[in-house]
Design a protein around this motif. Structure first.
Motif, mmCIF file in Angstrom:
data_model
loop_
_atom_site.group_PDB
_atom_site.id
_atom_site.type_symbol
_atom_site.label_atom_id
_atom_site.label_comp_id
_atom_site.label_asym_id
_atom_site.label_seq_id
_atom_site.Cartn_x
_atom_site.Cartn_y
_atom_site.Cartn_z
ATOM 1 N N ILE A 273 -0.021 4.644 -8.682
ATOM 2 C CA ILE A 273 1.292 4.047 -8.949
ATOM 3 C C ILE A 273 2.239 4.163 -7.766
ATOM 4 N N MET A 274 2.129 5.241 -7.007
ATOM 5 C CA MET A 274 3.075 5.494 -5.916
ATOM 6 C C MET A 274 2.321 6.009 -4.691
ATOM 7 N N PRO A 275 1.460 5.172 -4.106
ATOM 8 C CA PRO A 275 0.548 5.621 -3.056
ATOM 9 C C PRO A 275 1.233 6.189 -1.817
ATOM 10 N N GLY A 276 2.370 5.612 -1.426
ATOM 11 C CA GLY A 276 3.067 6.133 -0.258
ATOM 12 C C GLY A 276 3.661 7.504 -0.514
ATOM 13 N N LYS A 277 4.352 7.639 -1.623
ATOM 14 C CA LYS A 277 4.973 8.915 -1.963
ATOM 15 C C LYS A 277 3.926 9.986 -2.254
ATOM 16 N N ALA A 278 2.731 9.563 -2.704
ATOM 17 C CA ALA A 278 1.664 10.517 -3.005
ATOM 18 C C ALA A 278 1.161 11.226 -1.757
ATOM 19 N N GLU A 279 1.493 10.681 -0.572
ATOM 20 C CA GLU A 279 1.119 11.358 0.670
ATOM 21 C C GLU A 279 1.859 12.681 0.827
ATOM 22 N N VAL A 280 2.978 12.817 0.133
ATOM 23 C CA VAL A 280 3.667 14.110 0.072
ATOM 24 C C VAL A 280 3.024 14.887 -1.069
ATOM 25 N N SER A 281 2.242 15.886 -0.749
ATOM 26 C CA SER A 281 1.406 16.560 -1.742
ATOM 27 C C SER A 281 2.235 17.343 -2.764
ATOM 28 N N GLY B 76 4.522 7.939 -19.524
ATOM 29 C CA GLY B 76 4.063 6.612 -19.883
ATOM 30 C C GLY B 76 3.422 5.864 -18.723
ATOM 31 N N LEU B 77 3.394 6.474 -17.537
ATOM 32 C CA LEU B 77 2.770 5.830 -16.374
ATOM 33 C C LEU B 77 1.257 5.955 -16.387
ATOM 34 N N GLY B 78 0.739 6.886 -17.190
ATOM 35 C CA GLY B 78 -0.707 7.106 -17.234
ATOM 36 C C GLY B 78 -1.094 8.572 -17.289
ATOM 37 N N ASP B 79 -0.166 9.477 -16.997
ATOM 38 C CA ASP B 79 -0.437 10.906 -17.161
ATOM 39 C C ASP B 79 -0.648 11.214 -18.643
ATOM 40 N N ALA C 261 5.383 10.966 -11.336
ATOM 41 C CA ALA C 261 4.062 11.166 -11.949
ATOM 42 C C ALA C 261 3.580 12.567 -11.595
ATOM 43 N N VAL C 262 2.732 13.156 -12.453
ATOM 44 C CA VAL C 262 2.384 14.569 -12.267
ATOM 45 C C VAL C 262 0.941 14.793 -11.831
ATOM 46 N N SER C 263 0.044 13.833 -12.054
ATOM 47 C CA SER C 263 -1.352 14.011 -11.660
ATOM 48 C C SER C 263 -1.613 13.249 -10.367
ATOM 49 N N ASP C 264 -2.512 13.776 -9.549
ATOM 50 C CA ASP C 264 -2.858 13.075 -8.311
ATOM 51 C C ASP C 264 -3.448 11.698 -8.613
ATOM 52 N N ARG C 265 -4.151 11.594 -9.733
ATOM 53 C CA ARG C 265 -4.755 10.316 -10.129
ATOM 54 C C ARG C 265 -3.709 9.226 -10.280
ATOM 55 N N VAL C 266 -2.649 9.510 -11.022
ATOM 56 C CA VAL C 266 -1.601 8.520 -11.264
ATOM 57 C C VAL C 266 -0.721 8.362 -10.038
ATOM 58 N N ARG C 267 -0.472 9.437 -9.323
ATOM 59 C CA ARG C 267 0.350 9.343 -8.113
ATOM 60 C C ARG C 267 -0.291 8.381 -7.107
ATOM 61 N N GLN C 268 -1.587 8.499 -6.898
ATOM 62 C CA GLN C 268 -2.275 7.629 -5.941
ATOM 63 C C GLN C 268 -2.259 6.181 -6.406
ATOM 64 N N THR D 74 0.813 -1.222 0.000
ATOM 65 C CA THR D 74 0.000 0.000 0.000
ATOM 66 C C THR D 74 0.843 1.267 0.000
ATOM 67 N N THR D 75 2.154 1.119 0.033
ATOM 68 C CA THR D 75 3.029 2.302 0.077
ATOM 69 C C THR D 75 4.097 2.312 -1.025
ATOM 70 N N ALA D 76 4.493 1.152 -1.522
ATOM 71 C CA ALA D 76 5.628 1.074 -2.457
ATOM 72 C C ALA D 76 5.311 1.724 -3.802
ATOM 73 N N CYS D 77 6.332 2.338 -4.392
ATOM 74 C CA CYS D 77 6.235 2.817 -5.769
ATOM 75 C C CYS D 77 6.346 1.590 -6.687
ATOM 76 N N GLN D 78 5.347 1.399 -7.533
ATOM 77 C CA GLN D 78 5.261 0.166 -8.303
ATOM 78 C C GLN D 78 6.355 0.013 -9.359
ATOM 79 N N PHE D 79 7.011 1.119 -9.708
ATOM 80 C CA PHE D 79 8.056 1.065 -10.727
ATOM 81 C C PHE D 79 9.449 0.856 -10.135
#
Length: 359
Positions: free
Chosen positions: A240-248, A275-278, A231-238, A127-132
């Motif tokens: 692909i990289m849910p833990g890091k996305a906690e840093v807004s 290429g991640l989805g943005d 990643a640049v959009s909140d959609r993809v950040r949440q 639930t926290t790891a960056c998938q890439f």
């Protein structure tokens, strides 16, 4: 097809390798599953070890007579590339028997790079790891130390400059469970390296809680800093990289502005994986925002790395990347940013992207 178009195509598609790959990077942080190759003076990191490269129309093999790399597309030869030789410092070991290449590695043809802390607080949680991310792969295989001491880094950096003509160094880190987000580890490392060798160094970490770290890092000898969005959009950040996305993103923007005040325009950069989805529009809007602030938006094609959660993720289309490069190049010119003006780091090196050619 021009040299840069060919290299861009290779960077997106990868290359099936025939025979022994030789000098390459498998796993770890930064450009992974790649081999550095040069055409017309431009060195780029080309994927050769990941699953996506096995579907590439390109194949590569070393000519045993010349040592050059013969590249074919659909079995038709299209180019002859060169590959950097194994660096001399790779043959050395520390006094306590640690091979130098477990402490730092050669990127491109003249850049020394290392992950000072080969661990991240987020890497072991689904639930926290960056998938890439493949930061743990080189550690598990025994190719890297979990923590590189400042004195070890200084010893290797000095040798890499003297033996192999390395011209800059990149220090990144996994994120520790401390408020400084790794800034203190980087500070100690830079200070030790700069005491031994005059080498431009970029540091890379997440935004620290206290922006005073930026001045401390500069005072220690760092000339530039990278704080990577990926990643640049909140959609993809949440996603692909849910833990890091906690840093807004707001925290990142505040950190970028504070870092530019210390290091200067063009000496602060961020890494964006296209290429991640943005969408193209989302990336272009972000790069414009960054360039206005004086932050160099280093946009690279996403490489799905073998052994990660995204190893089967589609690779970006070369036409998508070239369209991005054209628009971002225009933005860089408009806001007076150029990789050649950056003193050290990913943008200065440029081997993971064709963006330099579009500046």
């Amino acid at each position: 097809m021009s040299a840069i178009e060919l290299l861009s195509d290779l960077q997106c598609n990868g290359m099936k390798w025939e025979g022994e790959v030789g000098l390459s990077r498998k796993g770890g942080a930064g450009p992974s599953d790649h081999k550095a190759m040069t055409l017309d003076g431009q060195t780029l990191m080309i994927p050769v070890l990941n699953l996506a490269s096995q579907d590439s129309p390109y194949t590569g093999k070393t000519d045993p007579l010349t040592g050059k790399v013969i590249v074919s597309k659909n079995q038709i030869p299209v180019a002859t590339l060169s590959a950097p030789a194994r660096p001399k410092f790779y043959d050395l070991v520390t006094a306590d028997g640690i091979p130098y290449d477990q402490i730092a590695t050669l990127h491109s043809h003249d850049v020394l790079a290392t992950t000072v802390l080969q661990h991240c607080i987020r890497m072991n949680g689904k639930t926290t790891a960056c998938q890439f991310c493949s930061i743990d792969q080189s550690l598990k295989s025994g190719r890297a130390l979990i923590r590189k001491r400042p004195d070890q880094l200084a010893e290797v950096a000095k040798a890499a400059v003297e033996l192999d003509g390395v011209t800059q160094m990149v220090l990144t880190t996994g994120t520790p469970n401390t408020p400084d987000r790794g800034a203190e580890i980087l500070y100690d490392s830079v200070k030790a390296i700069r005491a031994q060798v005059d080498l431009p160094i970029q540091v890379q970490c997440e935004p620290p809680n206290d922006f005073a770290w930026f001045q401390k890092l500069k005072d220690a000898g760092a000339v530039s800093i990278g704080m990577h969005l990926e990643a640049v959009s909140d959609r993809v950040r949440q996603q692909i990289m849910p833990g890091k996305a906690e840093v807004s993103l707001d925290v990142y923007f505040a950190a970028f502005d504070a870092a530019v005040k210390v290091f200067g325009r063009g000496q602060v950069s961020t890494y964006i994986l296209a290429g991640l989805g943005d969408t193209q529009q989302e990336i272009i809007e972000m790069t414009e925002n960054l360039a206005k602030r004086g932050v160099y938006p280093f946009v690279v094609p996403f490489v799905p790395i073998q052994g990660t959660a995204l190893e089967h993720h589609p690779k970006p289309d070369p036409a998508f990347m070239q369209s991005l490069y054209t628009q971002i190049g225009s933005q860089l010119r408009q806001y007076g940013l150029n990789s050649q003006d950056t003193q050290a780091g990913c943008a200065k090196c440029g081997a993971c992207s064709s963006l330099k050619a579009y500046e």
